[in-house]
Write a protein that holds these residues in place. Structure first.
Motif, PDB file in Angstrom:
ATOM      1  N   ASN A 113     -34.205  40.622  62.490  1.00 60.81           N
ATOM      2  CA  ASN A 113     -34.464  39.195  62.718  1.00 60.81           C
ATOM      3  C   ASN A 113     -34.122  38.814  64.158  1.00 60.81           C
ATOM      4  OD1 ASN A 113     -33.950  36.224  62.674  1.00 60.81           O
ATOM      5  ND2 ASN A 113     -34.319  36.435  60.497  1.00 60.81           N
ATOM      6  N   ALA A 116     -36.666  40.211  66.570  1.00 60.36           N
ATOM      7  CA  ALA A 116     -37.904  39.432  66.523  1.00 60.36           C
ATOM      8  C   ALA A 116     -37.772  38.162  67.353  1.00 60.36           C
ATOM      9  CB  ALA A 116     -38.266  39.101  65.081  1.00 60.36           C
ATOM     10  N   TYR A 120     -40.071  37.049  70.505  1.00 59.86           N
ATOM     11  CA  TYR A 120     -40.760  35.766  70.630  1.00 59.86           C
ATOM     12  C   TYR A 120     -40.453  35.126  71.986  1.00 59.86           C
ATOM     13  CZ  TYR A 120     -41.109  35.865  65.453  1.00 59.86           C
ATOM     14  OH  TYR A 120     -41.356  36.192  64.149  1.00 59.86           O
ATOM     15  N   THR A 125     -45.819  39.664  70.566  1.00 59.70           N
ATOM     16  CA  THR A 125     -46.087  39.658  69.134  1.00 59.70           C
ATOM     17  C   THR A 125     -45.209  40.716  68.486  1.00 59.70           C
ATOM     18  OG1 THR A 125     -48.378  38.970  69.439  1.00 59.70           O
ATOM     19  CG2 THR A 125     -47.843  40.068  67.366  1.00 59.70           C
ATOM     20  N   THR A 126     -44.605  40.393  67.356  1.00 57.58           N
ATOM     21  CA  THR A 126     -43.782  41.371  66.648  1.00 57.58           C
ATOM     22  C   THR A 126     -44.549  41.951  65.479  1.00 57.58           C
ATOM     23  OG1 THR A 126     -42.820  39.680  65.220  1.00 57.58           O
ATOM     24  CG2 THR A 126     -41.623  40.216  67.215  1.00 57.58           C
ATOM     25  N   ILE A 128     -43.323  43.513  62.285  1.00 62.44           N
ATOM     26  CA  ILE A 128     -42.081  43.671  61.528  1.00 62.44           C
ATOM     27  C   ILE A 128     -42.348  44.560  60.319  1.00 62.44           C
ATOM     28  CG2 ILE A 128     -40.279  42.500  60.213  1.00 62.44           C
ATOM     29  CD1 ILE A 128     -40.659  40.069  61.986  1.00 62.44           C
ATOM     30  N   LEU A 154     -37.701  38.231  58.733  1.00 60.40           N
ATOM     31  CA  LEU A 154     -38.586  37.274  59.398  1.00 60.40           C
ATOM     32  C   LEU A 154     -37.828  36.012  59.773  1.00 60.40           C
ATOM     33  CD1 LEU A 154     -40.788  39.170  58.171  1.00 60.40           C
ATOM     34  CD2 LEU A 154     -42.197  37.106  57.899  1.00 60.40           C
ATOM     35  N   ALA A 158     -41.273  32.370  62.463  1.00 62.89           N
ATOM     36  CA  ALA A 158     -42.389  33.316  62.382  1.00 62.89           C
ATOM     37  C   ALA A 158     -43.656  32.607  61.924  1.00 62.89           C
ATOM     38  CB  ALA A 158     -42.057  34.447  61.414  1.00 62.89           C
ATOM     39  N   ASN A 162     -47.241  34.945  66.192  1.00 59.51           N
ATOM     40  CA  ASN A 162     -46.199  35.778  66.793  1.00 59.51           C
ATOM     41  C   ASN A 162     -45.738  36.936  65.913  1.00 59.51           C
ATOM     42  OD1 ASN A 162     -44.470  34.576  64.880  1.00 59.51           O
ATOM     43  ND2 ASN A 162     -43.634  33.090  66.355  1.00 59.51           N
ATOM     44  N   THR A 163     -46.262  37.020  64.691  1.00 54.90           N
ATOM     45  CA  THR A 163     -45.739  38.010  63.755  1.00 54.90           C
ATOM     46  C   THR A 163     -46.835  38.651  62.920  1.00 54.90           C
ATOM     47  OG1 THR A 163     -43.627  36.826  63.569  1.00 54.90           O
ATOM     48  CG2 THR A 163     -44.143  38.385  61.822  1.00 54.90           C
ATOM     49  N   PHE A 207     -50.590  35.174  58.071  1.00 55.17           N
ATOM     50  CA  PHE A 207     -49.972  36.442  58.482  1.00 55.17           C
ATOM     51  C   PHE A 207     -50.902  37.617  58.187  1.00 55.17           C
ATOM     52  CE2 PHE A 207     -46.039  33.946  57.785  1.00 55.17           C
ATOM     53  CZ  PHE A 207     -45.377  34.208  58.980  1.00 55.17           C
TER      54      PHE A 207
END
Length: 252
Positions: A113, A116, A120, A125-126, A128, A154, A158, A162-163, A207
């Motif tokens: 977390n 991440a 950001y 961009t993550t 995960i 997360l 998020a 970005n995720t 997502f």
């Protein structure tokens, strides 16, 4: 929701030397020969190659990611790489929470977390990663483990901009074993429900959810055709352009 653009990402892990750029060049050539690409393409080389590969991939369909980043700001942290350093080297994304980091380096959901959040802040961009081990699978804990990792890994900030979330059953990574399409569908449907419950319909459905774990050209089309599978996180098969392009081919 059908407008999520797929992603096929390759994680090179601790593989690759300067001469490996020939594989990136071959991949770019293959992608550039197509009239259009129906998915985003990402390669995560080792840290030593991020800047060189980013330069090679400029103005190409391929983006470069880091394989990990520190949650810390630049400073006296020998051996660590800050998210801002990856961005400065040309990376646009970073993988965090991969099972090998969770197992070999004892990273917790809280660690993931924090990484991440650092990503950001750096504009990355993550991707995960979540997934269960074989003992967890054998005792029927897959969904509990994955939902717990989603909850802890997360950040509240998020969203789809970005995720990206990658489900990688640990027992399938590099083993040649894969879950059935029905198994993958069940996990991805549960992840979608969990994300919608936490973030709401619009964000939760935005997502992109990737599948990873012994993805190969031979099984890519079947796996990428599963509902709520929005692409793949590929390990060994991403090291050779011809194999990786064979997986990307699932989205032609």
């Amino acid at each position: 929701m059908t407008n999520r653009r797929p992603i096929v990402a390759g994680n090179w892990k601790m593989n690759g030397l300067r001469g490996s750029k020939a594989e990136i060049e071959a991949l770019i050539a293959a992608l550039s020969a197509r009239p259009a690409n129906a998915c985003d393409v990402v390669i995560a080389p080792p840290f030593t190659l991020v800047a060189d590969f980013s330069s090679t991939c400029a103005s190409s369909p391929v983006e470069i990611a880091g394989q990990d980043c520190s949650a810390l700001a630049p400073g006296a942290h020998t051996g660590d790489v800050a998210a801002s350093m990856l961005a400065d080297a040309g990376a646009t994304a970073v993988i965090v929470g991969h099972s090998e980091r969770r197992q070999d380096h004892r990273e917790t959901d809280e660690d993931v977390n924090a990484k991440a959040l650092a990503a950001y802040e750096a504009g990355l961009t993550t991707i995960i990663c979540v997934g269960e081990t074989e003992p967890e699978r054998d005792r029927g804990a897959t969904l509990d483990v994955v939902n717990g990792q989603l909850a802890g890994s997360l950040p509240d900030s998020a969203d789809s901009s970005n995720t990206v979330v990658a489900y990688e059953p640990v027992w399938a990574i590099g083993t040649g074993r894969t879950p059935t399409a029905d198994d993958v569908a069940k996990v991805h449907a549960t992840m979608r429900e969990t994300l919608v419950a936490r973030f709401g319909d619009e964000v939760g459905n935005g997502f992109r959810l990737l599948y990873g774990g012994s993805v190969k050209p031979a099984n890519a089309a079947e796996l990428m055709g599963v509902a709520d599978v929005d692409g793949a996180l590929v390990g060994g098969a991403s090291l050779k352009a011809v194999d990786f392009d064979g997986i990307i081919d699932a989205y032609r």
